[in-house]
Scaffold this motif. Structure first.
Motif, mmCIF file in Angstrom:
data_model
loop_
_atom_site.group_PDB
_atom_site.id
_atom_site.type_symbol
_atom_site.label_atom_id
_atom_site.label_comp_id
_atom_site.label_asym_id
_atom_site.label_seq_id
_atom_site.Cartn_x
_atom_site.Cartn_y
_atom_site.Cartn_z
ATOM 1 N N GLN A 1 7.852 -0.580 6.220
ATOM 2 C CA GLN A 1 8.218 0.291 5.108
ATOM 3 C C GLN A 1 9.200 -0.476 4.239
ATOM 4 O OE1 GLN A 1 9.913 4.150 6.071
ATOM 5 N NE2 GLN A 1 11.158 4.059 4.223
ATOM 6 N N TYR B 1 -4.055 6.225 7.058
ATOM 7 C CA TYR B 1 -4.669 6.284 5.734
ATOM 8 C C TYR B 1 -3.623 5.915 4.683
ATOM 9 C CZ TYR B 1 -8.783 8.889 7.414
ATOM 10 O OH TYR B 1 -9.946 9.272 8.042
ATOM 11 N N THR B 2 -3.934 4.949 3.813
ATOM 12 C CA THR B 2 -3.052 4.580 2.714
ATOM 13 C C THR B 2 -3.896 4.380 1.459
ATOM 14 O OG1 THR B 2 -3.136 2.172 3.058
ATOM 15 C CG2 THR B 2 -1.483 3.404 4.333
ATOM 16 N N ALA C 1 -2.557 7.610 -4.126
ATOM 17 C CA ALA C 1 -2.028 8.370 -2.986
ATOM 18 C C ALA C 1 -1.843 9.838 -3.376
ATOM 19 C CB ALA C 1 -0.707 7.768 -2.526
ATOM 20 N N ASN D 1 -8.874 2.818 -0.957
ATOM 21 C CA ASN D 1 -7.967 3.242 0.099
ATOM 22 C C ASN D 1 -7.971 2.166 1.178
ATOM 23 O OD1 ASN D 1 -7.305 5.721 -1.097
ATOM 24 N ND2 ASN D 1 -9.110 6.674 -0.253
ATOM 25 N N VAL E 1 0.870 -1.169 0.000
ATOM 26 C CA VAL E 1 0.000 0.000 0.000
ATOM 27 C C VAL E 1 0.913 1.227 0.000
ATOM 28 C CG1 VAL E 1 -1.943 -1.157 1.145
ATOM 29 C CG2 VAL E 1 -0.211 0.008 2.525
ATOM 30 N N TYR E 2 0.331 2.390 -0.283
ATOM 31 C CA TYR E 2 1.136 3.578 -0.513
ATOM 32 C C TYR E 2 0.636 4.745 0.325
ATOM 33 C CZ TYR E 2 2.411 0.563 -4.283
ATOM 34 O OH TYR E 2 2.838 -0.529 -4.983
ATOM 35 N N ARG E 3 1.616 5.504 0.820
ATOM 36 C CA ARG E 3 1.280 6.678 1.624
ATOM 37 C C ARG E 3 2.161 7.835 1.175
ATOM 38 N NH1 ARG E 3 1.217 7.796 8.019
ATOM 39 N NH2 ARG E 3 -0.472 9.309 7.905
#
Length: 160
Positions: free
Chosen positions: A145, A37-38, A45, A130, A3-5
């Motif tokens: 990460q 939140y991601t 994102a 999301n 997932v991406y942030r």
């Protein structure tokens, strides 16, 4: 799964921090409730972040950093989208969605909906997803990460 942030400087040092959501309510959380939140993709994102930018010239925007996070997909559950109230995704309608996940954020291991994360539709672009993660869940510390990248916003996306 990944997932991406996307975080803005100077808040881009800890991709798992939920301080921002604790201080400011979001679409899915009330003030005082931490929630990570991601997004499902780097582009999503960016869309989510751009939706909250102030109207300023491009050079005045903060530096951006994209974080790629790894999380166990088996710990994520879908939300019941059919139960969302009409107009849930309209600008300024967070009061309609904030109560929806209140109990889960407060106790993410309750038997009714025990999971680390939920996937929700994007209010910015409903065809995207999301992912929200509860820092009170014991498995929150398992989120890792795996990469981070500085992001330069192309001037064609920001014409001010």
């Amino acid at each position: 799964m990944e997932v991406y942030r996307l975080l803005k400087a100077p808040y881009d040092t800890d991709p798992l921090s939920v301080v921002g959501s604790e201080l400011s309510p979001g679409r899915w959380n009330l003030s005082g409730q931490g929630l990570l939140y991601t997004a499902s993709s780097p582009a999503q994102a960016l869309l989510e972040t751009m939706a909250h930018f102030e109207t300023v010239p491009l050079p005045a925007l903060p530096q951006l950093r994209l974080f790629v996070l790894s999380v166990d997909e088996s710990l994520i559950r879908p939300m019941n989208q059919a139960a969302l109230p009409l107009g849930w995704n309209a600008p300024g309608s967070a009061r309609l969605t904030q109560p929806y996940l209140f109990d889960w954020i407060e106790d993410p291991v309750a038997k009714a909906f025990s999971c680390l994360g939920v996937h929700v539709p994007s209010a910015v672009f409903e065809l995207e997803t999301n992912y929200l993660f509860a820092p009170k869940h014991p498995a929150f510390t398992s989120i890792r990460q795996v990469a981070s990248y500085p992001i330069r916003l192309d001037s064609r996306l920001w014409r001010l």
